[in-house]
Design a protein around this motif. Structure first.
Motif, PDB file in Angstrom:
ATOM      1  N   PRO A 101      39.644  42.116  23.226  1.00 12.50           N
ATOM      2  CA  PRO A 101      41.080  41.858  23.274  1.00 12.50           C
ATOM      3  C   PRO A 101      41.331  40.451  23.800  1.00 12.50           C
ATOM      4  O   PRO A 101      40.817  40.068  24.858  1.00 12.50           O
ATOM      5  N   ALA A 102      42.099  39.660  23.053  1.00 13.12           N
ATOM      6  CA  ALA A 102      42.319  38.254  23.396  1.00 13.12           C
ATOM      7  C   ALA A 102      43.817  37.963  23.364  1.00 13.12           C
ATOM      8  O   ALA A 102      44.477  38.175  22.344  1.00 13.12           O
ATOM      9  N   LEU A 103      44.337  37.468  24.486  1.00 13.51           N
ATOM     10  CA  LEU A 103      45.767  37.257  24.645  1.00 13.51           C
ATOM     11  C   LEU A 103      46.065  35.805  24.966  1.00 13.51           C
ATOM     12  O   LEU A 103      45.338  35.158  25.730  1.00 13.51           O
ATOM     13  N   LEU A 104      47.154  35.298  24.397  1.00  5.81           N
ATOM     14  CA  LEU A 104      47.622  33.965  24.737  1.00  5.81           C
ATOM     15  C   LEU A 104      48.366  34.048  26.068  1.00  5.81           C
ATOM     16  O   LEU A 104      49.278  34.851  26.238  1.00  5.81           O
ATOM     17  N   GLY A 105      47.957  33.236  27.027  1.00  4.57           N
ATOM     18  CA  GLY A 105      48.603  33.272  28.334  1.00  4.57           C
ATOM     19  C   GLY A 105      47.949  32.305  29.284  1.00  4.57           C
ATOM     20  O   GLY A 105      46.856  31.787  29.014  1.00  4.57           O
ATOM     21  N   LYS A 106      48.605  32.063  30.392  1.00  4.66           N
ATOM     22  CA  LYS A 106      48.091  31.112  31.368  1.00  4.66           C
ATOM     23  C   LYS A 106      47.913  31.769  32.724  1.00  4.66           C
ATOM     24  O   LYS A 106      48.451  32.856  32.993  1.00  4.66           O
ATOM     25  N   ALA A 107      47.172  31.097  33.590  1.00  2.00           N
ATOM     26  CA  ALA A 107      46.834  31.670  34.887  1.00  2.00           C
ATOM     27  C   ALA A 107      48.060  31.919  35.748  1.00  2.00           C
ATOM     28  O   ALA A 107      48.088  32.858  36.544  1.00  2.00           O
ATOM     29  N   GLU A 108      49.086  31.104  35.575  1.00  2.00           N
ATOM     30  CA  GLU A 108      50.285  31.232  36.394  1.00  2.00           C
ATOM     31  C   GLU A 108      51.242  32.296  35.877  1.00  2.00           C
ATOM     32  O   GLU A 108      52.284  32.560  36.496  1.00  2.00           O
ATOM     33  N   ASP A 109      50.907  32.935  34.750  1.00  2.00           N
ATOM     34  CA  ASP A 109      51.740  33.993  34.167  1.00  2.00           C
ATOM     35  C   ASP A 109      50.846  34.878  33.311  1.00  2.00           C
ATOM     36  O   ASP A 109      50.907  34.866  32.085  1.00  2.00           O
ATOM     37  N   PHE A 159      46.806  32.192  41.952  1.00  2.00           N
ATOM     38  CA  PHE A 159      46.191  33.220  42.792  1.00  2.00           C
ATOM     39  C   PHE A 159      47.143  34.382  43.055  1.00  2.00           C
ATOM     40  O   PHE A 159      46.699  35.524  43.211  1.00  2.00           O
ATOM     41  N   ALA A 160      48.436  34.127  43.104  1.00  2.00           N
ATOM     42  CA  ALA A 160      49.399  35.229  43.240  1.00  2.00           C
ATOM     43  C   ALA A 160      49.312  36.158  42.030  1.00  2.00           C
ATOM     44  O   ALA A 160      49.356  37.394  42.168  1.00  2.00           O
ATOM     45  N   GLN A 161      49.164  35.580  40.834  1.00  2.00           N
ATOM     46  CA  GLN A 161      49.028  36.390  39.625  1.00  2.00           C
ATOM     47  C   GLN A 161      47.681  37.104  39.575  1.00  2.00           C
ATOM     48  O   GLN A 161      47.602  38.280  39.177  1.00  2.00           O
ATOM     49  N   ILE A 162      46.629  36.417  39.981  1.00  2.00           N
ATOM     50  CA  ILE A 162      45.310  37.057  40.008  1.00  2.00           C
ATOM     51  C   ILE A 162      45.322  38.256  40.948  1.00  2.00           C
ATOM     52  O   ILE A 162      44.798  39.328  40.621  1.00  2.00           O
ATOM     53  N   ARG A 163      45.928  38.093  42.113  1.00  2.00           N
ATOM     54  CA  ARG A 163      46.009  39.198  43.056  1.00  2.00           C
ATOM     55  C   ARG A 163      46.813  40.359  42.463  1.00  2.00           C
ATOM     56  O   ARG A 163      46.465  41.529  42.644  1.00  2.00           O
ATOM     57  N   ARG A 164      47.879  40.025  41.736  1.00  2.00           N
ATOM     58  CA  ARG A 164      48.725  41.067  41.141  1.00  2.00           C
ATOM     59  C   ARG A 164      47.945  41.931  40.163  1.00  2.00           C
ATOM     60  O   ARG A 164      48.091  43.164  40.156  1.00  2.00           O
ATOM     61  N   VAL A 165      47.091  41.312  39.325  1.00  2.00           N
ATOM     62  CA  VAL A 165      46.407  42.090  38.287  1.00  2.00           C
ATOM     63  C   VAL A 165      45.140  42.757  38.796  1.00  2.00           C
ATOM     64  O   VAL A 165      44.592  43.641  38.123  1.00  2.00           O
ATOM     65  N   LEU A 190      38.174  26.232  49.592  1.00  3.28           N
ATOM     66  CA  LEU A 190      39.122  27.008  48.798  1.00  3.28           C
ATOM     67  C   LEU A 190      39.637  28.182  49.623  1.00  3.28           C
ATOM     68  O   LEU A 190      38.860  28.937  50.214  1.00  3.28           O
ATOM     69  N   ARG A 191      40.958  28.338  49.650  1.00  7.39           N
ATOM     70  CA  ARG A 191      41.609  29.471  50.315  1.00  7.39           C
ATOM     71  C   ARG A 191      42.708  29.981  49.404  1.00  7.39           C
ATOM     72  O   ARG A 191      43.272  29.217  48.620  1.00  7.39           O
ATOM     73  N   ALA A 192      43.042  31.256  49.539  1.00  9.78           N
ATOM     74  CA  ALA A 192      44.114  31.825  48.729  1.00  9.78           C
ATOM     75  C   ALA A 192      44.767  32.963  49.483  1.00  9.78           C
ATOM     76  O   ALA A 192      44.076  33.828  50.038  1.00  9.78           O
ATOM     77  N   ASP A 193      46.083  32.971  49.509  1.00  9.07           N
ATOM     78  CA  ASP A 193      46.821  34.054  50.150  1.00  9.07           C
ATOM     79  C   ASP A 193      46.481  35.382  49.488  1.00  9.07           C
ATOM     80  O   ASP A 193      46.442  35.487  48.256  1.00  9.07           O
ATOM     81  N   GLY A 194      46.253  36.384  50.313  1.00  9.61           N
ATOM     82  CA  GLY A 194      45.959  37.710  49.781  1.00  9.61           C
ATOM     83  C   GLY A 194      44.505  37.946  49.453  1.00  9.61           C
ATOM     84  O   GLY A 194      44.157  38.996  48.896  1.00  9.61           O
ATOM     85  N   PHE A 195      43.640  36.973  49.799  1.00  9.90           N
ATOM     86  CA  PHE A 195      42.212  37.110  49.545  1.00  9.90           C
ATOM     87  C   PHE A 195      41.441  36.818  50.829  1.00  9.90           C
ATOM     88  O   PHE A 195      41.877  36.030  51.671  1.00  9.90           O
ATOM     89  N   GLY A 196      40.289  37.448  50.948  1.00 13.96           N
ATOM     90  CA  GLY A 196      39.397  37.133  52.050  1.00 13.96           C
ATOM     91  C   GLY A 196      38.766  35.770  51.854  1.00 13.96           C
ATOM     92  O   GLY A 196      39.077  35.050  50.891  1.00 13.96           O
ATOM     93  N   PRO A 197      37.865  35.380  52.735  1.00 16.40           N
ATOM     94  CA  PRO A 197      37.224  34.067  52.622  1.00 16.40           C
ATOM     95  C   PRO A 197      36.364  33.977  51.359  1.00 16.40           C
ATOM     96  O   PRO A 197      35.767  34.962  50.920  1.00 16.40           O
ATOM     97  N   PHE A 198      36.320  32.789  50.806  1.00 14.59           N
ATOM     98  CA  PHE A 198      35.490  32.546  49.632  1.00 14.59           C
ATOM     99  C   PHE A 198      34.045  32.339  50.055  1.00 14.59           C
ATOM    100  O   PHE A 198      33.755  31.608  50.999  1.00 14.59           O
ATOM    101  N   GLU A 199      33.145  32.993  49.341  1.00 16.77           N
ATOM    102  CA  GLU A 199      31.708  32.796  49.499  1.00 16.77           C
ATOM    103  C   GLU A 199      31.212  31.966  48.321  1.00 16.77           C
ATOM    104  O   GLU A 199      31.790  32.007  47.233  1.00 16.77           O
TER     105      GLU A 199
END
Length: 245
Positions: A84-92, A118-124, A167-176
């Motif tokens: 499955p392949a969808l047209l879309g961007k990381a921010e939406d 990252f807000a969108q990544i966390r959402r999905v 790299l840091r992102a709200d809603g995520f633990g520390p990056f390894e």
């Protein structure tokens, strides 16, 4: 300049699919192991022509690809018609809430507007899911690779994997972070074709691009490892992973 480079790939989708390297299996498995849940459903975000998609599918995961460039997405669908392949961007991201166990980003995180992405990544992501970003880059511990990389860089060359930024992102633990040895089977012609798909050369003038590639060819013809046919081009795959908190 950032926007020009980010949007430069679509016209070269076929060459990108033919010449860009894949990702080592160990790197994909390490990325998945950052999740605190079974990883079955995976999003390949900014999937390009499907280099990473193909590796994830080979591990038996159900993969959905999302890509903002229609030309790249068309090439992905041609190569991987079952995905499955969808047209879309990381921010939406065009996926429902909590619909995947992991989000993978190959060679693309540096193009994102990071906070909304990252807000969108966390959402999905489902609870305990992981975001995994990967970059292939030259193994500059090898002297001839270091010199070749120097020759094909321009004043606007820059890679996120080379950055000292934490790299840091709200809603995520520390990056390894971890790194994995990798190789790409190439000849002089196909290595130069690979380099020609990099954004800093795609937006360079025809004269500058031709000059850089000619200098690089002349150098490779003098290198014992590369001057007599096919060779394994040494790469390092850098992986960053973080868990949804």
């Amino acid at each position: 300049m950032h926007a020009r480079r980010a949007s430069s790939f679509g016209d070269q989708a076929s060459a990108y699919a033919r010449h860009r390297p894949d990702y080592p299996r160990a790197a994909l498995e390490w990325g998945m192991s950052g999740a605190n849940r079974p990883v079955r459903d995976v999003l390949d975000l900014a999937a390009g022509t499907g280099k990473l998609t193909e590796g994830l599918a080979a591990l038996g995961r159900s993969v959905t690809a999302v890509e903002p460039d229609p030309g790249m997405l068309a090439e992905l669908s041609r190569r991987l018609p079952a995905v499955p392949a969808l047209l879309g961007k990381a921010e939406d991201i065009p996926l429902p809430d909590e619909s995947v166990d992991a989000v993978f980003v190959g060679q693309a995180l540096h193009w994102f507007d990071l906070a909304p992405a990252f807000a969108q990544i966390r959402r999905v992501l489902r609870p305990g899911g992981a975001v995994v970003a990967l970059w292939n880059h030259e193994d500059e511990s090898v002297p001839w690779v270091l010199e070749f990389a120097r020759l094909v860089r321009t004043g606007i060359s820059r890679g996120f994997a080379d950055s000292e930024q934490t790299l840091r992102a709200d809603g995520f633990g520390p990056f390894e972070q971890d790194r994995f040895a990798h190789t790409h089977r190439r000849s002089i012609d196909s290595l130069l074709a690979t380099v020609a798909t990099h954004s800093h050369l795609l937006i360079a003038s025809e004269q500058d691009r031709g000059q850089l590639l000619a200098q690089a060819r002349a150098y490779l013809e003098t290198v014992p490892e590369t001057g007599t046919g096919e060779f394994d081009y040494p790469l390092v795959t850098t992986v960053l992973r973080a868990r949804r908190s």
